[in-house]
Design a protein around this motif. Structure first.
Motif, PDB file in Angstrom:
ATOM      1  N   ALA A  47      44.973  86.421  36.636  1.00  0.00           N
ATOM      2  CA  ALA A  47      43.668  87.037  36.891  1.00  0.00           C
ATOM      3  C   ALA A  47      43.272  86.956  38.366  1.00  0.00           C
ATOM      4  O   ALA A  47      42.803  87.944  38.947  1.00  0.00           O
ATOM      5  CB  ALA A  47      42.599  86.357  36.027  1.00  0.00           C
ATOM      6  N   THR A  48      43.433  85.794  38.981  1.00  0.00           N
ATOM      7  CA  THR A  48      43.016  85.656  40.374  1.00  0.00           C
ATOM      8  C   THR A  48      43.897  86.479  41.311  1.00  0.00           C
ATOM      9  O   THR A  48      43.408  87.038  42.298  1.00  0.00           O
ATOM     10  CB  THR A  48      43.025  84.183  40.815  1.00  0.00           C
ATOM     11  N   ARG A  49      45.186  86.595  40.990  1.00  0.00           N
ATOM     12  CA  ARG A  49      46.060  87.436  41.825  1.00  0.00           C
ATOM     13  C   ARG A  49      45.629  88.902  41.756  1.00  0.00           C
ATOM     14  O   ARG A  49      45.627  89.609  42.771  1.00  0.00           O
ATOM     15  CB  ARG A  49      47.518  87.283  41.377  1.00  0.00           C
ATOM     16  N   THR A  50      45.256  89.349  40.568  1.00  0.00           N
ATOM     17  CA  THR A  50      44.806  90.732  40.406  1.00  0.00           C
ATOM     18  C   THR A  50      43.541  91.001  41.210  1.00  0.00           C
ATOM     19  O   THR A  50      43.435  92.007  41.922  1.00  0.00           O
ATOM     20  CB  THR A  50      44.551  91.041  38.919  1.00  0.00           C
ATOM     21  N   CYS A 333      29.508  85.639  44.552  1.00  0.00           N
ATOM     22  CA  CYS A 333      30.512  86.688  44.404  1.00  0.00           C
ATOM     23  C   CYS A 333      31.812  86.151  43.822  1.00  0.00           C
ATOM     24  O   CYS A 333      32.620  86.904  43.287  1.00  0.00           O
ATOM     25  CB  CYS A 333      30.780  87.355  45.750  1.00  0.00           C
ATOM     26  N   SER A 334      32.075  84.864  43.975  1.00  0.00           N
ATOM     27  CA  SER A 334      33.268  84.172  43.475  1.00  0.00           C
ATOM     28  C   SER A 334      34.515  84.437  44.297  1.00  0.00           C
ATOM     29  O   SER A 334      35.615  84.057  43.891  1.00  0.00           O
ATOM     30  CB  SER A 334      33.552  84.499  42.003  1.00  0.00           C
ATOM     31  N   ALA A 335      34.390  85.050  45.478  1.00  0.00           N
ATOM     32  CA  ALA A 335      35.571  85.315  46.309  1.00  0.00           C
ATOM     33  C   ALA A 335      36.285  84.026  46.683  1.00  0.00           C
ATOM     34  O   ALA A 335      37.521  83.986  46.758  1.00  0.00           O
ATOM     35  CB  ALA A 335      35.169  86.077  47.571  1.00  0.00           C
ATOM     36  N   CYS A 336      35.531  82.960  46.904  1.00  0.00           N
ATOM     37  CA  CYS A 336      36.147  81.694  47.305  1.00  0.00           C
ATOM     38  C   CYS A 336      36.980  81.096  46.177  1.00  0.00           C
ATOM     39  O   CYS A 336      38.007  80.456  46.417  1.00  0.00           O
ATOM     40  CB  CYS A 336      35.084  80.706  47.786  1.00  0.00           C
ATOM     41  N   LEU A 337      36.574  81.316  44.925  1.00  0.00           N
ATOM     42  CA  LEU A 337      37.348  80.808  43.789  1.00  0.00           C
ATOM     43  C   LEU A 337      38.693  81.517  43.696  1.00  0.00           C
ATOM     44  O   LEU A 337      39.724  80.896  43.424  1.00  0.00           O
ATOM     45  CB  LEU A 337      36.593  81.009  42.476  1.00  0.00           C
ATOM     46  N   ASN A 338      38.657  82.814  43.936  1.00  0.00           N
ATOM     47  CA  ASN A 338      39.853  83.625  43.726  1.00  0.00           C
ATOM     48  C   ASN A 338      40.943  83.373  44.754  1.00  0.00           C
ATOM     49  O   ASN A 338      42.093  83.772  44.534  1.00  0.00           O
ATOM     50  CB  ASN A 338      39.472  85.109  43.723  1.00  0.00           C
ATOM     51  N   VAL A 339      40.606  82.749  45.883  1.00  0.00           N
ATOM     52  CA  VAL A 339      41.616  82.452  46.901  1.00  0.00           C
ATOM     53  C   VAL A 339      41.936  80.962  46.992  1.00  0.00           C
ATOM     54  O   VAL A 339      42.806  80.559  47.757  1.00  0.00           O
ATOM     55  CB  VAL A 339      41.169  82.959  48.296  1.00  0.00           C
ATOM     56  N   CYS A 340      41.242  80.149  46.201  1.00  0.00           N
ATOM     57  CA  CYS A 340      41.393  78.692  46.316  1.00  0.00           C
ATOM     58  C   CYS A 340      42.617  78.200  45.533  1.00  0.00           C
ATOM     59  O   CYS A 340      42.695  78.387  44.313  1.00  0.00           O
ATOM     60  CB  CYS A 340      40.142  77.992  45.798  1.00  0.00           C
ATOM     61  N   PRO A 341      43.577  77.556  46.190  1.00  0.00           N
ATOM     62  CA  PRO A 341      44.758  77.061  45.471  1.00  0.00           C
ATOM     63  C   PRO A 341      44.422  75.945  44.485  1.00  0.00           C
ATOM     64  O   PRO A 341      45.113  75.784  43.472  1.00  0.00           O
ATOM     65  CB  PRO A 341      45.670  76.553  46.598  1.00  0.00           C
ATOM     66  N   VAL A 342      43.373  75.179  44.766  1.00  0.00           N
ATOM     67  CA  VAL A 342      42.983  74.102  43.858  1.00  0.00           C
ATOM     68  C   VAL A 342      42.381  74.691  42.585  1.00  0.00           C
ATOM     69  O   VAL A 342      42.748  74.305  41.466  1.00  0.00           O
ATOM     70  CB  VAL A 342      41.985  73.149  44.547  1.00  0.00           C
ATOM     71  N   PRO A 356      31.829  76.260  39.742  1.00  0.00           N
ATOM     72  CA  PRO A 356      33.150  75.695  40.036  1.00  0.00           C
ATOM     73  C   PRO A 356      33.666  76.183  41.379  1.00  0.00           C
ATOM     74  O   PRO A 356      33.001  76.925  42.105  1.00  0.00           O
ATOM     75  CB  PRO A 356      34.006  76.233  38.895  1.00  0.00           C
ATOM     76  N   GLY A 357      34.873  75.766  41.707  1.00  0.00           N
ATOM     77  CA  GLY A 357      35.525  76.246  42.918  1.00  0.00           C
ATOM     78  C   GLY A 357      34.946  75.675  44.192  1.00  0.00           C
ATOM     79  O   GLY A 357      34.124  74.744  44.168  1.00  0.00           O
ATOM     80  N   PRO A 358      35.350  76.220  45.342  1.00  0.00           N
ATOM     81  CA  PRO A 358      34.899  75.682  46.634  1.00  0.00           C
ATOM     82  C   PRO A 358      33.379  75.669  46.799  1.00  0.00           C
ATOM     83  O   PRO A 358      32.815  74.683  47.265  1.00  0.00           O
ATOM     84  CB  PRO A 358      35.564  76.625  47.643  1.00  0.00           C
ATOM     85  N   ILE A 359      32.706  76.774  46.420  1.00  0.00           N
ATOM     86  CA  ILE A 359      31.255  76.787  46.599  1.00  0.00           C
ATOM     87  C   ILE A 359      30.597  75.769  45.670  1.00  0.00           C
ATOM     88  O   ILE A 359      29.595  75.145  46.033  1.00  0.00           O
ATOM     89  CB  ILE A 359      30.675  78.205  46.365  1.00  0.00           C
ATOM     90  N   ALA A 390      40.825  79.012  53.326  1.00  0.00           N
ATOM     91  CA  ALA A 390      40.889  80.342  52.719  1.00  0.00           C
ATOM     92  C   ALA A 390      39.521  80.791  52.208  1.00  0.00           C
ATOM     93  O   ALA A 390      39.183  81.981  52.260  1.00  0.00           O
ATOM     94  CB  ALA A 390      41.902  80.349  51.575  1.00  0.00           C
ATOM     95  N   CYS A 391      38.708  79.855  51.738  1.00  0.00           N
ATOM     96  CA  CYS A 391      37.378  80.193  51.213  1.00  0.00           C
ATOM     97  C   CYS A 391      36.477  80.739  52.322  1.00  0.00           C
ATOM     98  O   CYS A 391      35.700  81.681  52.112  1.00  0.00           O
ATOM     99  CB  CYS A 391      36.740  78.982  50.549  1.00  0.00           C
ATOM    100  N   PHE A 392      36.563  80.160  53.508  1.00  0.00           N
ATOM    101  CA  PHE A 392      35.765  80.623  54.639  1.00  0.00           C
ATOM    102  C   PHE A 392      36.172  82.040  55.035  1.00  0.00           C
ATOM    103  O   PHE A 392      35.336  82.902  55.318  1.00  0.00           O
ATOM    104  CB  PHE A 392      35.928  79.658  55.817  1.00  0.00           C
ATOM    105  N   ASP A 393      37.477  82.301  55.036  1.00  0.00           N
ATOM    106  CA  ASP A 393      37.965  83.633  55.391  1.00  0.00           C
ATOM    107  C   ASP A 393      37.522  84.687  54.384  1.00  0.00           C
ATOM    108  O   ASP A 393      37.325  85.844  54.747  1.00  0.00           O
ATOM    109  CB  ASP A 393      39.497  83.624  55.473  1.00  0.00           C
ATOM    110  N   ALA A 394      37.375  84.305  53.116  1.00  0.00           N
ATOM    111  CA  ALA A 394      37.038  85.270  52.067  1.00  0.00           C
ATOM    112  C   ALA A 394      35.538  85.454  51.872  1.00  0.00           C
ATOM    113  O   ALA A 394      35.109  86.492  51.353  1.00  0.00           O
ATOM    114  CB  ALA A 394      37.664  84.834  50.735  1.00  0.00           C
ATOM    115  N   CYS A 395      34.730  84.484  52.268  1.00  0.00           N
ATOM    116  CA  CYS A 395      33.292  84.526  51.987  1.00  0.00           C
ATOM    117  C   CYS A 395      32.631  85.723  52.666  1.00  0.00           C
ATOM    118  O   CYS A 395      32.725  85.878  53.886  1.00  0.00           O
ATOM    119  CB  CYS A 395      32.626  83.234  52.457  1.00  0.00           C
ATOM    120  N   PRO A 396      31.924  86.575  51.914  1.00  0.00           N
ATOM    121  CA  PRO A 396      31.311  87.761  52.516  1.00  0.00           C
ATOM    122  C   PRO A 396      30.137  87.455  53.430  1.00  0.00           C
ATOM    123  O   PRO A 396      29.746  88.312  54.228  1.00  0.00           O
ATOM    124  CB  PRO A 396      30.857  88.575  51.302  1.00  0.00           C
ATOM    125  N   VAL A 397      29.556  86.253  53.328  1.00  0.00           N
ATOM    126  CA  VAL A 397      28.461  85.886  54.229  1.00  0.00           C
ATOM    127  C   VAL A 397      28.855  84.719  55.140  1.00  0.00           C
ATOM    128  O   VAL A 397      28.016  84.044  55.715  1.00  0.00           O
ATOM    129  CB  VAL A 397      27.168  85.555  53.446  1.00  0.00           C
TER     130      VAL A 397
END
Length: 514
Positions: A47-50, A333-342, A356-359, A390-397
């Motif tokens: 799911a996250t890869r998609t 937005c959950s962008a940080c979750l989708n790129v987080c390896p953890v 959950p996730g980085p945020i 990776a979360c910082f790079d993906a975060c829209p804000v």
């Protein structure tokens, strides 16, 4: 306006005080169990890869994507700097348009307000739009305890509710479930479902639609969250992909919206930025299929009784932290979750929180608090990251999550007082400051080869170093230290040869490019 703004949230007064912001176990323990679930890891990975692939495609289409991110960050930062006045303006505008505004210091007050309003409407059921804020305060549990039945209408939230499960993702709550699992949940929990139901997504959605249609048409009260609240006009906005939100926001007689105070935006025009940032970052879509906006009450159109519950629940305490307040810029937005390896490997349940996730690792300790005590689950969340960025790079804000995680780790360490780690570092500093002690320590450490395995690693260290070896192996010490080797004839000869080679190259000058 309530006087709570700018003050720390009141202590919880019931089991629902912190809602779903505090887990039962620390992240390392929970993650250890989740990592054994191969089906979970397969579901999450796929799911996250998609989602990542779709997001990269649609953000790459925009030549001004980075400028949009800068604008979103600037608007949110300005909002946090002027939050009290913007909330007062929002309250005034909502009231002018026939709505009623309630201020909730914490989850307890918010749950009590919603329960009172549902009972006043004469209903024992409510239909709900997907809402992180109501999950955060444990509203469903509170309503059920009060004899009121909540029905989740978002497909993923419905799956989670029917399975008596917990969401594991900000945007896709049932991301940890596959189609076969969902089919079985529907067969077990939806009354009258076709026993021959298969796992085709369209057929599963049709079964959920048939189940919910009656609820939409007969339930008098709806509860929603809000993606944005516009101070300038008093307008609330909900963005979604299925249309269930539109049904909840237009059909019932009474609409109750629970909104975190950080969701306010200064101007209607600001939506131009966020309605581009949010769908691309969350679902990899150019725009949301359904964007619903309403301003108070419109006679003869939609709910005729509208209530807005403005939720603090630790947000003003986070706002007072000059570093931690940046977490309030999150637009979910959950962008940080989708790129987080953890996250991709451990899953959302390991975090033990609504977020959950980085945020979640930075937001949850900010909202619910973080105690240095060993039994506080939230104290482990800032360590649930590799700090890869990776979360910082993906975060829209452009929320600097890695820096915030480091700061929270620092705060946790400072709160902890004297620890084994601090004592070990102090002892090491004392040894390294004295050459004779340092030499003796090196000789002592060499004895560690005795406990090293055949592969030259130490898999188990004694307390207090066992925490390190629980999750990683340690290389056994070499036969001789560098200082010992350097003092030997071999070391001296090697260093002399290296010095002569360096002098020769310096005399010849820099080599010309070939």
């Amino acid at each position: 306006m309530s006087t709570f703004l700018g003050m720390p949230a009141a202590p919880p007064r019931s089991p629902y005080g912190t809602g779903n912001l505090r887990g039962d176990r620390k992240f390392p323990e929970a993650a250890h169990d989740e990592l054994r679930n191969e089906q979970l890891r397969d579901n999450l990975g796929r799911a996250t890869r998609t989602i990542r692939t779709k997001r990269l495609h649609v953000t790459g289409e925009l030549p001004d994507w980075e400028a949009l991110r800068d604008s979103g960050s600037a608007v949110k930062t300005d909002t946090m700097n002027r939050l009290p006045e913007l909330l007062e303006q929002l309250e005034r505008k909502v009231t002018e348009h026939g709505g009623t505004v309630h201020w909730a210091r914490d989850g307890v007050e918010a749950n009590e307000i919603v329960t009172r309003l549902v009972r006043a409407a004469g209903s024992s059921d409510v239909i709900k739009v997907k809402s992180m804020a109501t999950q955060e305060i444990g509203l469903n549990e509170h309503l059920e305890a009060a004899g009121i039945t909540p029905y989740e209408t978002d497909l993923a939230e419905l799956i989670v509710q029917l399975a008596d499960d917990k969401p594991s993702h900000i945007l896709v709550p049932a991301i940890h479930r596959n189609r076969d699992e969902i089919r079985q949940i529907f067969l077990d929990e939806i009354p009258g479902v076709d026993p021959d139901l298969d796992n085709v997504p369209a057929h599963l959605a049709a079964a959920a639609r048939a189940y919910l249609r009656e609820k939409f048409m007969t339930t008098k009260v709806a509860v929603s969250g809000a993606n944005f609240g516009i101070a300038e006009t008093g307008t609330l906005a909900v963005v979604e992909s299925e249309g269930n939100g539109r049904m909840c926001l237009t059909l019932p007689d009474t609409l109750i919206t629970v909104m975190g105070i950080e969701k306010v935006l200064p101007r209607y025009q600001d939506l131009e930025v966020f309605l581009q940032l949010l769908p691309r970052s969350s679902t990899g879509e150019r725009m949301n299929p359904y964007t619903s906006m309403w301003t108070g009450v419109t006679p003869g159109d939609g709910p005729q009784d509208f209530h807005l519950v403005l939720l603090d629940n630790g947000r003003t305490a986070a706002l007072a932290d000059t570093i931690g307040r940046e977490a309030l810029n999150c637009i979910r937005c959950s962008a940080c979750l989708n790129v987080c390896p953890v996250y991709e490997r451990a899953g959302g349940h390991a975090y033990g929180s609504t977020y959950p996730g980085p945020i979640g690792a930075v937001l949850t300790p900010q909202l619910a608090g973080m105690d240095a005590a060993k039994n506080d689950p939230n104290s482990s969340l800032p360590y649930a990251s590799s700090l890869c960025g990776a979360c910082f790079d993906a975060c829209p804000v452009k929320i600097d999550i890695p820096s915030m995680l480091v700061e929270l780790r620092h705060q946790h360490t400072e709160q902890a007082g004297t620890t084994a780690e601090k004592l070990a570092m102090k002892a090491a500093a004392g040894v390294m400051a004295k050459p004779r002690l340092f030499t003796a320590a090196q000789k002592t450490v060499a004895l560690g080869r005795i406990v090293g395995g055949r592969d030259g690693t130490i898999s188990r260290l004694p307390t207090p170093l066992s925490g390190w070896s629980d999750s990683r192996d340690t290389a056994a010490p070499p036969k001789q230290s560098f200082r010992t080797w350097l003092a030997s004839a071999e070391g001296a000869e090697t260093m002399r040869a290296a010095a002569e080679e360096g002098a020769r190259r310096a005399a010849e000058g820099p080599e010309e490019d070939q």
